[in-house]
Design an enzyme around this catalytic site. Structure first.
Site, PDB file in Angstrom:
ATOM      1  N   CYS A  80       0.837  -1.208   0.000  1.00  0.00           N
ATOM      2  CA  CYS A  80       0.000   0.000   0.000  1.00  0.00           C
ATOM      3  C   CYS A  80       0.871   1.257   0.000  1.00  0.00           C
ATOM      4  O   CYS A  80       2.031   1.237   0.436  1.00  0.00           O
ATOM      5  CB  CYS A  80      -0.876   0.034   1.245  1.00  0.00           C
ATOM      6  SG  CYS A  80      -2.192  -1.186   1.286  1.00  0.00           S
ATOM      7  N   GLU A  94       0.710   3.834   1.914  1.00  0.00           N
ATOM      8  CA  GLU A  94       1.108   4.261   3.263  1.00  0.00           C
ATOM      9  C   GLU A  94       2.344   3.504   3.728  1.00  0.00           C
ATOM     10  O   GLU A  94       3.269   4.080   4.301  1.00  0.00           O
ATOM     11  CB  GLU A  94      -0.031   4.005   4.259  1.00  0.00           C
ATOM     12  CG  GLU A  94      -1.310   4.752   3.956  1.00  0.00           C
ATOM     13  CD  GLU A  94      -2.260   3.986   3.045  1.00  0.00           C
ATOM     14  OE1 GLU A  94      -1.794   3.283   2.117  1.00  0.00           O
ATOM     15  OE2 GLU A  94      -3.480   4.094   3.252  1.00  0.00           O
ATOM     16  N   CYS A 106      -1.931  -1.253   7.303  1.00  0.00           N
ATOM     17  CA  CYS A 106      -1.227   0.042   7.343  1.00  0.00           C
ATOM     18  C   CYS A 106      -1.453   0.749   8.678  1.00  0.00           C
ATOM     19  O   CYS A 106      -0.548   1.390   9.211  1.00  0.00           O
ATOM     20  CB  CYS A 106      -1.664   0.922   6.180  1.00  0.00           C
ATOM     21  SG  CYS A 106      -1.049   0.323   4.593  1.00  0.00           S
TER      22      CYS A 106
HETATM   23  N1  THU Z   1      -4.428   0.481  -1.072  1.00  0.00           N
HETATM   24  C1  THU Z   1      -3.527   1.365  -0.556  1.00  0.00           C
HETATM   25  O1  THU Z   1      -2.507   1.682  -1.197  1.00  0.00           O
HETATM   26  N2  THU Z   1      -3.779   1.882   0.659  1.00  0.00           N
HETATM   27  C2  THU Z   1      -4.856   1.570   1.434  1.00  0.00           C
HETATM   28  O2  THU Z   1      -4.896   1.924   2.589  1.00  0.00           O
HETATM   29  C3  THU Z   1      -5.960   0.817   0.849  1.00  0.00           C
HETATM   30  C4  THU Z   1      -5.621   0.035  -0.367  1.00  0.00           C
HETATM   31  C5  THU Z   1      -4.173  -0.088  -2.393  1.00  0.00           C
HETATM   32  C6  THU Z   1      -3.806  -1.545  -2.399  1.00  0.00           C
HETATM   33  C7  THU Z   1      -4.172  -1.932  -3.802  1.00  0.00           C
HETATM   34  O3  THU Z   1      -3.088  -1.634  -4.659  1.00  0.00           O
HETATM   35  C8  THU Z   1      -5.336  -1.013  -4.158  1.00  0.00           C
HETATM   36  O4  THU Z   1      -5.317   0.033  -3.211  1.00  0.00           O
HETATM   37  C9  THU Z   1      -6.694  -1.693  -4.126  1.00  0.00           C
HETATM   38  O5  THU Z   1      -6.886  -2.341  -2.925  1.00  0.00           O
END
Ligand code: THU
Length: 130
Positions: free
Chosen positions: A53, A55, A89
């Site tokens: 993610c 974060e 996260c």
């Molecule tokens: N995702 C994030 O980068 N941060 C979050 O807190 C929620 C989800 C991303 C993971 C994945 O690449 C996409 O969003 C869909 O879940």
């Protein structure tokens, strides 16, 4: 740095997200206690599980450069729904700075500030291992 500037740093990361599977870019800008900002984007993987993610990308960049105390993180996506940090996260942020703030922003400029304490009550933390 103002809230708007920190959110802008998160928005700028949307273009760098590697999201061939979800097509859901996320950007993050993590502010350290001395004002240094580390940015991150989500980085997906064909095996799905290794996806990182936005974060956590920002946190891992910061910690690997010697920064462990964070004041705020701004999180942006291209949705008008706020994009709150996932549970993993939240736990990773809480490892280093359980009292930090989380700023959510949308393309129209809506923002919402939450404390990590409200997002992750009853945090499991290192003190419990003592
Ligand atoms: N995702 C994030 O980068 N941060 C979050 O807190 C929620 C989800 C991303 C993971 C994945 O690449 C996409 O969003 C869909 O879940």
């Amino acid at each position: 740095m103002s809230t708007e500037e920190l959110c802008q740093r998160a928005v700028a990361m949307l273009d760098l997200a590697y999201v061939p599977y979800s097509h859901f870019p996320v950007g993050a800008a993590l502010e350290c206690e001395d004002g240094t900002v580390f940015t991150g984007c989500n980085i997906e993987n064909a095996a799905y599980g290794p996806t990182n993610c936005a974060e956590r990308t920002a946190v891992f960049k910061a910690v690997s450069e010697g920064y462990r105390c964070f004041t705020r993180i701004a999180i942006a996506s291209r949705s008008e729904e706020f994009c709150p940090p996932c549970g993993v996260c939240r736990q990773v942020l809480a490892e280093f700075s359980p009292d930090m703030d989380v700023l959510l922003t949308t393309p129209s400029g809506k923002t919402k500030t939450l404390s990590l304490r409200e997002l992750l009550p009853y945090t499991f933390a290192s003190a419990m291992l003592e």
